[in-house]
Scaffold this active site. Structure first.
Site, PDB file in Angstrom:
ATOM      1  N   HIS A   1      11.417  22.695 -27.083  1.00  0.00           N
ATOM      2  CA  HIS A   1      11.618  23.846 -26.207  1.00  0.00           C
ATOM      3  C   HIS A   1      10.308  24.187 -25.501  1.00  0.00           C
ATOM      4  O   HIS A   1       9.256  24.173 -26.131  1.00  0.00           O
ATOM      5  CB  HIS A   1      12.044  25.070 -27.025  1.00  0.00           C
ATOM      6  CG  HIS A   1      13.383  24.936 -27.638  1.00  0.00           C
ATOM      7  ND1 HIS A   1      13.595  24.276 -28.832  1.00  0.00           N
ATOM      8  CD2 HIS A   1      14.596  25.375 -27.240  1.00  0.00           C
ATOM      9  CE1 HIS A   1      14.876  24.319 -29.139  1.00  0.00           C
ATOM     10  NE2 HIS A   1      15.512  24.976 -28.187  1.00  0.00           N
TER      11      HIS A   1
ATOM     12  N   ASP B   1     -10.049   7.063 -24.265  1.00  0.00           N
ATOM     13  CA  ASP B   1     -10.065   6.662 -22.857  1.00  0.00           C
ATOM     14  C   ASP B   1     -11.476   6.699 -22.285  1.00  0.00           C
ATOM     15  O   ASP B   1     -11.889   5.778 -21.580  1.00  0.00           O
ATOM     16  CB  ASP B   1      -9.143   7.570 -22.045  1.00  0.00           C
ATOM     17  CG  ASP B   1      -9.140   7.207 -20.569  1.00  0.00           C
ATOM     18  OD1 ASP B   1      -8.889   6.029 -20.245  1.00  0.00           O
ATOM     19  OD2 ASP B   1      -9.421   8.093 -19.743  1.00  0.00           O
TER      20      ASP B   1
END
Length: 167
Positions: free
Chosen positions: A77, A128
């Site tokens: 949600h 990364d």
């Protein structure tokens, strides 16, 4: 064993209806680690990475990840997050960085997924930014440490417990 809530009686995936649940204060804490070469950790800690402040950028990325959890995990949600605290702690003795994330809301469902997502995104951002110097980094032990609020009340992982079979 408790039932899986994201499946209806026909066995089809569905989003759980939380409309009838009262709004309560909820909090979740997650942690995870990224292990790396000692030289990589020294580079991060010295602030000498050519891409910039690795830990600062990872912290912001993790916070953004918490806010975007419902976009990434199909049956989550979208919830109003009231607070995210993401701490990145270099641990030179273990050649790793610990990420600990606390997420809070006042709502009808918990923020466990937001805390776990924020932790993962912060660690992925470190990977990364540093993969050019250390492709062998390893993201490890991402897990929920604690949750407070809702029907199930307060749950906390036992000290040293790697896995929990309890709700």
């Amino acid at each position: 064993m408790p039932e899986l809530t994201h499946f209806n009686t026909a066995g089809d995936a569905h989003m759980v209806d939380v409309g009838g649940k009262p709004s309560t204060t909820r909090m979740a804490v997650a942690e995870g680690y990224i292990a790396m070469l000692p030289e990589t950790l020294r580079l991060i800690m010295a602030g000498g990475h050519e891409k910039g402040d690795v830990l600062g950028i990872a912290r912001i990325a993790g916070i953004m990840g918490a806010k975007r959890t419902a976009d990434l995990i199909p049956l989550c949600h979208p919830i109003p997050i009231t607070h995210v605290d993401l701490a990145l702690e270099p641990q030179p003795e273990a050649s790793r960085i610990r990420c600990r994330t606390t997420v809070q809301t006042v709502g009808q469902t918990g923020v466990e997924m937001e805390a776990l997502t924020a932790t993962q995104i912060a660690l992925l951002t470190i990977y990364d930014m540093c993969k050019a110097v250390d492709r062998g980094m390893s993201i490890e032990s991402v897990r929920l440490l604690e949750k407070i609020g809702g029907k199930s009340g307060h749950w906390q992982r036992a000290s040293g417990e790697a896995r929990s079979s309890t709700r």
